[in-house]
Design an enzyme around this catalytic site. Structure first.
Site, PDB file in Angstrom:
ATOM      1  N   SER A  57       0.844  -1.202   0.000  1.00 29.04           N
ATOM      2  CA  SER A  57       0.000   0.000   0.000  1.00 29.04           C
ATOM      3  C   SER A  57       0.870   1.239   0.000  1.00 29.04           C
ATOM      4  CB  SER A  57      -0.923   0.017   1.237  1.00 29.04           C
ATOM      5  OG  SER A  57      -0.155   0.128   2.420  1.00 29.04           O
ATOM      6  N   TYR A 200       6.542   7.212  17.181  1.00 32.87           N
ATOM      7  CA  TYR A 200       6.866   7.189  15.747  1.00 32.87           C
ATOM      8  C   TYR A 200       8.063   8.096  15.461  1.00 32.87           C
ATOM      9  CZ  TYR A 200       6.194   7.979  10.712  1.00 32.87           C
ATOM     10  OH  TYR A 200       6.363   8.088   9.347  1.00 32.87           O
ATOM     11  N   LYS A 204      11.849   7.089  13.943  1.00 37.51           N
ATOM     12  CA  LYS A 204      12.380   7.704  12.731  1.00 37.51           C
ATOM     13  C   LYS A 204      13.672   8.478  13.007  1.00 37.51           C
ATOM     14  CE  LYS A 204       9.242   6.234   9.875  1.00 37.51           C
ATOM     15  NZ  LYS A 204       9.590   5.297   8.778  1.00 37.51           N
ATOM     16  N   SER A 236      -1.977   8.308   1.578  1.00 39.67           N
ATOM     17  CA  SER A 236      -1.752   6.880   1.807  1.00 39.67           C
ATOM     18  C   SER A 236      -2.649   6.437   2.959  1.00 39.67           C
ATOM     19  CB  SER A 236      -0.285   6.614   2.155  1.00 39.67           C
ATOM     20  OG  SER A 236       0.017   7.125   3.434  1.00 39.67           O
TER      21      SER A 236
END
Length: 336
Positions: A57, A200, A204, A236
Site C-alpha cells: 500500500s 513514531y 524515525k 496513503s
C-alpha cells in the site's frame, strides 16, 4: 546607473526568484536541482533488481508501479500476501515485466529471524540485489500518557530494528559486489517532531542516526549509496493503519487527504533520488518544507512555533477531527 547599483539590483532580483522557486518547491534544493538537471530514472535504474518492503500500500505500492514501468526486476514484501499479489497483477499490466520478473515475498519486519532466509530467497531467484528500499513501517496517533509502553516497543521493533535487521542481511552481498543502493523511506518526523506521534518520531530519529553512522562506516565502499528520504504528508493509509493507545487498536479511518502530496509525485521524486545517488532528501509541499528548514536552521523559533501548532493538533484529535487538515487545508497545493 553605476555598475555597483546594477549588480545590487541583479542580486536582489536573483534573491526574489530563488524565494519564489522555494515557495513553489516540493523538495529540498538539491533534489529540485537533480530533477531539473540530474540523471533520469529511465536511464539509470533499468535492469536492476529492486526489493521494496511495505509494498502492499501507499508509497511502497506506488513505487512498485513506477518501477515496473522502468523494466526492473521487483521483489515485493509486506505481511499481507493477498495484497502483494494484487500489486503484482497491476504491475504486470504495464507489459514491461513478465511473471518471472516479480517475486512476491511475504515478510514480517518484526520477525528478524526470517530476514536472512528471505535475503537468500531473493538472491536465489535473481542472483543479486541492486537496491533495497526500506519502506515498511507504521505511524502513531496517541498521547504519551494514554499509550501503553507496548506500543512504543512495537514501533521500535517494526520501524527501527526491523529495518536495521534487513539492512544487515542485505549489506554483505552489496559489499561483496562493491555496489548497491540502500534507500530508506523515513519521514519529516525523523527531522522534526509532533504531538500524538512521539513513539513514531523516536523510531524515525533512530533510523536517521543509524544510517548516518552506517554511511560513514561504508566510506571505503564508494559504490554503495545510503539514501535517506524524508517525505511529509503523502496520500496513503498511514494514518488509518497507525497505532493508537493499544497495540491491537488502529485509527481505522484516514480523514481528509486533500491537503497531502499525491503519492505519484512523491514516488517520482524518490526515483530521482535513487538515480542521482542523493544522500538525504526532503520531499514535501509547503508549509511543511519551510517548517523543516526552520527546524534545521532556527531550532528555537521552530520549537516555539511547534508548541503553538501542536496545541491545535491535539485539540483536533480530542474532538475527533483530522489532526492536521483543519488548519493546513487552506494552504494545500496539489500535484497532478
Amino acid at each position: 546607473m553605476t555598475w555597483g547599483l546594477l549588480l545590487a539590483v541583479f542580486a536582489l532580483l536573483l534573491l526574489v526568484v530563488q524565494l519564489l522557486r522555494f515557495l513553489r518547491a516540493d523538495g529540498d534544493l538539491s533534489l529540485m536541482w537533480a530533477e531539473w538537471q540530474g540523471r533520469r530514472p529511465e536511464w539509470e535504474l533499468t535492469d536492476m533488481v529492486v526489493w521494496v518492503t511495505g509494498a502492499s500500500s501507499g508509497i511502497g505500492e506506488e513505487l512498485a508501479y513506477q518501477l515496473s514501468k522502468l523494466g526492473v526486476s521487483l521483489v515485493l514484501s509486506a505481511r499481507r500476501a493477498n495484497e502483494l499479489e494484487r500489486v503484482k497483477r497491476k504491475c504486470l499490466e504495464n507489459d514491461n515485466l513478465k511473471e518471472k520478473d516479480i517475486l512476491v515475498l511475504p515478510l514480517d519486519l518484526t520477525n528478524t529471524n526470517s530476514h536472512e532466509v528471505a535475503t537468500k530467497a531473493v538472491l536465489q531467484e535473481f542472483g543479486k540485489i541492486d537496491i533495497l528500499v526500506n519502506n515498511g513501517g507504521r505511524s502513531q496517533r496517541s498521547l504519551l500518557l494514554d499509550t501503553n509502553l507496548d506500543v512504543y516497543k512495537e514501533l521500535m521493533d517494526l520501524n527501527y530494528l526491523g529495518t536495521v535487521s534487513l539492512t544487515k542481511c542485505v549489506l554483505p552481498h552489496m559489499i561483496e559486489r562493491k555496489q548497491g543502493k540502500i534507500v530508506t523511506i523515513n519521514s519529516l518526523m525523523g527531522v522534526m517532531s509532533a504531538p500524538l506521534a512521539s513513539g513514531y518520531c523516536a523510531s524515525k530519529h533512530a533510523l536517521r542516526g543509524f544510517f548516518n553512522g552506517l554511511r560513514t562506516e561504508l566510506a571505503t565502499y564508494p559504490g554503495i549509496t545510503i539514501s535517506t528520504i524524508y517525505p511529509g504528508p503523502v496520500q496513503s493509509n498511514i494514518v488509518k493503519n497507525a497505532f493508537t493507545e493499544e497495540v491491537r487498536k488502529s485509527v481505522g479511518c484516514e480523514g481528509d487527504q486533500s491537503f497531502k502530496m499525491a503519492t505519484s509525485r512523491c514516488v517520482r521524486l524518490i526515483l530521482i533520488t535513487m538515480a542521482n545517488d542523493l544522500k538525504e532528501v526532503w520531499i514535501s509541499d509547503q508549509p511543511f518544507l519551510l517548517m523543516t528548514y526552520l527546524g534545521q536552521y532556527m531550532p528555537t523559533f521552530m520549537l516555539w512555533l511547534s508548541s503553538k501548532l501542536g496545541k491545535r493538533r491535539i485539540e483536533n484529535f480530542k474532538n475527533g477531527v483530522d489532526a492536521d487538515s483543519s488548519y493546513f487545508k487552506p494552504l494545500k497545493k496539489k500535484h497532478e
